[in-house]
Design a protein around this motif. Sequence first.
Motif, PDB file in Angstrom:
ATOM      1  N   GLU A   1       0.729  -1.167   0.158  1.00 60.60           N
ATOM      2  CA  GLU A   1       0.130   0.045  -0.034  1.00 60.60           C
ATOM      3  C   GLU A   1       0.984   1.489   0.048  1.00 60.60           C
ATOM      4  N   THR A   2       1.925   1.374   0.828  1.00 58.03           N
ATOM      5  CA  THR A   2       2.745   2.459   0.766  1.00 58.03           C
ATOM      6  C   THR A   2       3.771   2.457  -0.453  1.00 58.03           C
ATOM      7  N   LYS A   3       4.106   1.360  -0.883  1.00 54.65           N
ATOM      8  CA  LYS A   3       4.680   1.548  -2.307  1.00 54.65           C
ATOM      9  C   LYS A   3       3.677   2.278  -3.157  1.00 54.65           C
ATOM     10  N   GLN A   4       2.465   1.594  -3.443  1.00 53.48           N
ATOM     11  CA  GLN A   4       1.594   2.225  -4.370  1.00 53.48           C
ATOM     12  C   GLN A   4       1.094   3.794  -4.148  1.00 53.48           C
ATOM     13  N   LEU A   5       1.214   4.337  -2.924  1.00 55.44           N
ATOM     14  CA  LEU A   5       1.091   5.661  -2.594  1.00 55.44           C
ATOM     15  C   LEU A   5       2.080   6.446  -3.191  1.00 55.44           C
ATOM     16  N   ILE A   6       3.507   5.849  -2.700  1.00 62.84           N
ATOM     17  CA  ILE A   6       4.603   6.765  -3.335  1.00 62.84           C
ATOM     18  C   ILE A   6       4.702   6.745  -4.786  1.00 62.84           C
ATOM     19  N   LEU A   7       4.322   5.428  -5.487  1.00 67.21           N
ATOM     20  CA  LEU A   7       4.336   5.555  -6.821  1.00 67.21           C
ATOM     21  C   LEU A   7       3.212   6.370  -7.463  1.00 67.21           C
ATOM     22  N   SER A   8       2.128   6.643  -6.895  1.00 68.42           N
ATOM     23  CA  SER A   8       1.036   7.313  -7.390  1.00 68.42           C
ATOM     24  C   SER A   8       1.281   8.953  -7.194  1.00 68.42           C
ATOM     25  N   ARG A   9       2.040   9.075  -5.985  1.00 65.21           N
ATOM     26  CA  ARG A   9       2.408  10.652  -5.668  1.00 65.21           C
ATOM     27  C   ARG A   9       3.665  11.008  -6.869  1.00 65.21           C
ATOM     28  N   LEU A  10       4.371  10.248  -7.017  1.00 68.57           N
ATOM     29  CA  LEU A  10       5.630  10.548  -8.055  1.00 68.57           C
ATOM     30  C   LEU A  10       5.006  10.533  -9.288  1.00 68.57           C
TER      31      LEU A  10
END
Length: 162
Positions: free
Chosen positions: A75-84
């Motif tokens: 979930e955290t990885k997905q959040l980072i990727l979406s914000r990037l």
Amino acid sequence: MTANEDQEMELEALRSIYEGDEGFKEISPGSFQFRIGDLEDTKAFILDITWPETYPDTPPNISLDAFFNNQISAETKQLILSRLQQQVDAHLGTAMMYTLFEWAKEHQDTLMESCKPAAPAVTLTSTNELTSVPTSKKEKKEQLTKAQKRKIISRTVAPCFR
């Protein structure tokens, strides 16, 4: 300028900016790893970024699949990727690597706020006792020289056998 010329100029700029920076690693001329945070930081992560042939007109490929990132939840990885990805969309068509790296450094705490540190390796069995894993090392015996062995034998052998 063509995409290739833009890539060459950005590559030269990245090399000069991050020369000597342990957090930046150029895997190949179009592939990079950038560590956000210190090695000891529980909220540190590594960005794997590769350029397609038509970068910067097409977005770079960003990944968090490095072994270093195994402690981060999906979930955290997905959040980072979406914000990037939002940052990539805002800078599409321009050299954006420096901007992405610096943005990630500035927003590391907010990107990793839901990430919990990994559990410690030491376990508590009671209030004050720590369990330790027994080591399988054997103690080395002291090695004696030939002279030392002769001396020991001469003391222990009966005088009649000499």
